[in-house]
Motif scaffolding. Structure first.
Motif, mmCIF file in Angstrom:
data_model
loop_
_atom_site.group_PDB
_atom_site.id
_atom_site.type_symbol
_atom_site.label_atom_id
_atom_site.label_comp_id
_atom_site.label_asym_id
_atom_site.label_seq_id
_atom_site.Cartn_x
_atom_site.Cartn_y
_atom_site.Cartn_z
ATOM 1 N N PHE A 60 0.955 -0.876 0.052
ATOM 2 C CA PHE A 60 0.101 -0.083 -0.341
ATOM 3 C C PHE A 60 0.900 1.218 0.039
ATOM 4 C CE2 PHE A 60 -1.531 3.316 2.460
ATOM 5 C CZ PHE A 60 -2.748 3.760 1.453
ATOM 6 N N ALA A 61 1.562 1.170 0.831
ATOM 7 C CA ALA A 61 2.591 2.448 0.535
ATOM 8 C C ALA A 61 4.011 2.983 -0.693
ATOM 9 C CB ALA A 61 4.188 2.302 1.447
ATOM 10 N N ALA A 62 3.741 1.845 -1.730
ATOM 11 C CA ALA A 62 3.925 1.913 -2.570
ATOM 12 C C ALA A 62 3.352 2.172 -3.832
ATOM 13 C CB ALA A 62 4.846 0.633 -3.236
ATOM 14 N N HIS A 63 2.594 1.805 -3.479
ATOM 15 C CA HIS A 63 0.473 2.538 -3.905
ATOM 16 C C HIS A 63 0.592 3.359 -3.835
ATOM 17 C CE1 HIS A 63 -0.653 -1.668 -4.951
ATOM 18 N NE2 HIS A 63 0.341 -1.705 -5.891
ATOM 19 N N ALA A 64 0.693 3.872 -2.310
ATOM 20 C CA ALA A 64 0.445 5.167 -2.326
ATOM 21 C C ALA A 64 1.543 6.636 -2.941
ATOM 22 C CB ALA A 64 -0.289 5.765 -1.384
ATOM 23 N N LEU A 65 2.469 5.679 -2.778
ATOM 24 C CA LEU A 65 3.449 7.086 -3.217
ATOM 25 C C LEU A 65 4.081 6.811 -4.459
ATOM 26 C CD1 LEU A 65 6.177 8.627 -2.484
ATOM 27 C CD2 LEU A 65 7.561 6.483 -2.816
ATOM 28 N N LEU A 66 3.067 5.997 -4.928
ATOM 29 C CA LEU A 66 3.172 6.286 -6.815
ATOM 30 C C LEU A 66 2.117 7.224 -7.639
ATOM 31 C CD1 LEU A 66 5.057 5.295 -9.366
ATOM 32 C CD2 LEU A 66 3.475 3.530 -9.724
ATOM 33 N N LEU A 67 0.865 6.669 -6.651
ATOM 34 C CA LEU A 67 -0.114 7.180 -7.366
ATOM 35 C C LEU A 67 -0.162 8.821 -6.862
ATOM 36 C CD1 LEU A 67 -3.030 6.799 -7.401
ATOM 37 C CD2 LEU A 67 -4.229 7.360 -5.334
ATOM 38 N N SER A 68 0.658 9.154 -5.795
ATOM 39 C CA SER A 68 0.570 10.326 -5.051
ATOM 40 C C SER A 68 1.899 11.300 -6.669
ATOM 41 C CB SER A 68 1.919 11.064 -4.000
ATOM 42 O OG SER A 68 0.552 10.829 -3.608
ATOM 43 N N VAL A 69 2.911 10.537 -7.029
ATOM 44 C CA VAL A 69 3.782 10.552 -7.627
ATOM 45 C C VAL A 69 2.787 10.802 -9.531
ATOM 46 C CG1 VAL A 69 5.528 9.970 -9.488
ATOM 47 C CG2 VAL A 69 5.767 10.219 -7.134
ATOM 48 N N CYS A 70 2.293 10.334 -9.828
ATOM 49 C CA CYS A 70 1.768 10.105 -10.986
ATOM 50 C C CYS A 70 0.903 11.277 -10.549
ATOM 51 C CB CYS A 70 0.508 9.191 -11.253
ATOM 52 S SG CYS A 70 1.683 7.209 -11.413
#
Length: 423
Positions: A328-338
């Motif tokens: 989830f941490a990786a998904h949330a970070l990538l979501l913010s980057v996008c």
């Protein structure tokens, strides 16, 4: 009538998260979040009115004077009451090959940023984390925490851009960003929360059909007249959306209550997002860049969401969830980057090629997002539903084409909505 409609969702797994108690109802959480934002907005508004009544700009002094001046009065008066149109930057290289490469770069950047963002958004809000053979795992339910993560990274990116690249002298009072920021946070919250009740393809089509309520409000409130082609495309959009929604079969886990909840949340997203665009248009009456706008709005968004999460005690819980589930941490970070990169691509594309090209790219992106969501998450679309999707996007492209023809003939077209802060 809305409750009698078939469940919104084109097959597959239409998520429904029954609340464990009344405190978990989305409407209750919305009221709690709104109360948290009000705890900052109301005192701030009263302070602004106090400084204005006391004529602090003329009588104030001391260490706090520059801060109060920037936040309440701004550094310079408005240039005019007109909203300046974003002028397209003339490129230094005008060869067709170079222009084609830049257009390909912009299109690829927008598609990759927002398609990835859409896929991750549905993954985070509709699937469980930590599921094993003996445990069903747990779902992440706090949409406000995701909004905070998106806004923090966007704030950092915009701040670095303003530091590294020369920007116009900022003159707008900082408090004016708070209104667009509040509506932007609420629209993002509604967008994330709606995925608990409706499918992602349904949400995309709801965004695409936003032109219909905009035209209705313009006709009723502003007595605005529209061209024949605008009525035609609005009718085609409504027909296409109806074909998609009515062609979906009944879902065993859905109910009129969840259908109505999804509709209300989507309506809230559209309403708040429309206010954000209009308020940002008004702020552009001050001489500022789009990145400065991005920084100001995200600054207040971070203050609102952090304050609200701290008041509810949810900030620590969201952090603990990230600690328990590294995926989830990786998904949330990538979501913010996008999200942050997508906003920068928006500004660059409009500056280089204009709003019409940007609208075409983003319209195609919405169509690709529906297709990708159906492939990855198993949403089934009937033949009639597929035709409805095609009708919607054909009507949107027709609107872009018609606007371009009107501009070429020198006629005044209906103002296009500001693309800033769409995420």
């Amino acid at each position: 009538v809305l409750a009698a409609l078939p469940p919104l969702g084109a097959g597959g797994e239409t998520p429904e998260a029954p609340p464990e108690s009344w405190s978990q109802l989305w409407f209750f959480r919305f009221l709690v979040n709104a109360a948290g934002y009000a705890s900052f907005m109301v005192p701030g508004y009263l302070m602004v009115q106090y400084f204005r009544r006391k004529n602090y700009l003329e009588t104030g002094r001391g260490l706090c004077f520059p801060l109060v001046k920037a936040c309440v009065f701004g550094n310079e008066p408005k240039a005019s009451d007109e909203v300046p149109l974003a002028s397209r930057t003339e490129p230094a290289e005008t060869t067709p090959t170079w222009q084609a490469l830049k257009l390909l770069f912009c299109a690829a950047g927008l598609q990759v940023s927002y398609l990835t963002w859409g896929v991750l958004q549905e993954r985070v809000m509709t699937r469980s984390y930590g599921a094993t053979a003996t445990s069903p795992g747990e779902r992440f339910t706090d949409s406000q925490f995701l909004v905070l993560m998106n806004r923090v990274l966007a704030l950092i990116v915009a701040g670095l851009y303003c530091i590294l690249c020369k920007q116009p002298r900022h003159g707008a009072p900082m408090y004016r960003y708070s209104f667009a920021s509040l509506s932007n946070v609420l629209s993002s919250w509604c967008q994330y929360e709606a995925l608990k009740f409706v499918s992602f393809p349904t949400q995309v089509l709801a965004k695409a059909s936003k032109v219909i309520p905009v035209m209705l409000m313009g006709k009723l409130v502003s007595r605005r007249s529209y061209e024949h082609w605008e009525y035609l495309t609005a009718g085609l959009i409504s027909i296409g959306v109806s074909m998609f929604l009515l062609s979906s079969g009944p879902e065993p886990r859905s109910s009129p209550a969840t259908t109505l909840s999804g509709l209300i949340l989507l309506a809230g997203y559209i309403a708040f997002d429309s206010f954000t665009s209009n308020w940002q248009d008004a702020l552009f009456a001050y001489k500022m860049s789009s990145v400065q706008m991005m920084f100001g709005v995200n600054l207040f968004s971070c203050l609102f969401t952090v304050g609200s999460l701290l008041e509810q005690g949810a900030l620590l819980e969201g952090t603990r969830f990230m600690g328990r589930h590294s995926e989830f941490a990786a998904h949330a970070l990538l979501l913010s980057v996008c999200s942050a990169c997508g906003q920068l691509f928006i500004f660059y594309t409009i500056g280089q090629f204009g709003a019409a090209i940007f609208t075409i790219i983003m319209t195609l992106r919405q169509a690709f997002a529906i297709l990708l969501s159906c492939l990855l998450y198993g949403h089934t679309v009937t033949v009639v539903g597929g035709l409805g999707v095609a009708v919607v996007f054909a009507a949107l492209l027709l609107r872009v084409y018609a606007r371009g023809r009107l501009k070429q003939r020198g006629k005044k077209a209906v103002p296009v909505e500001s693309p800033v802060q769409k995420v």
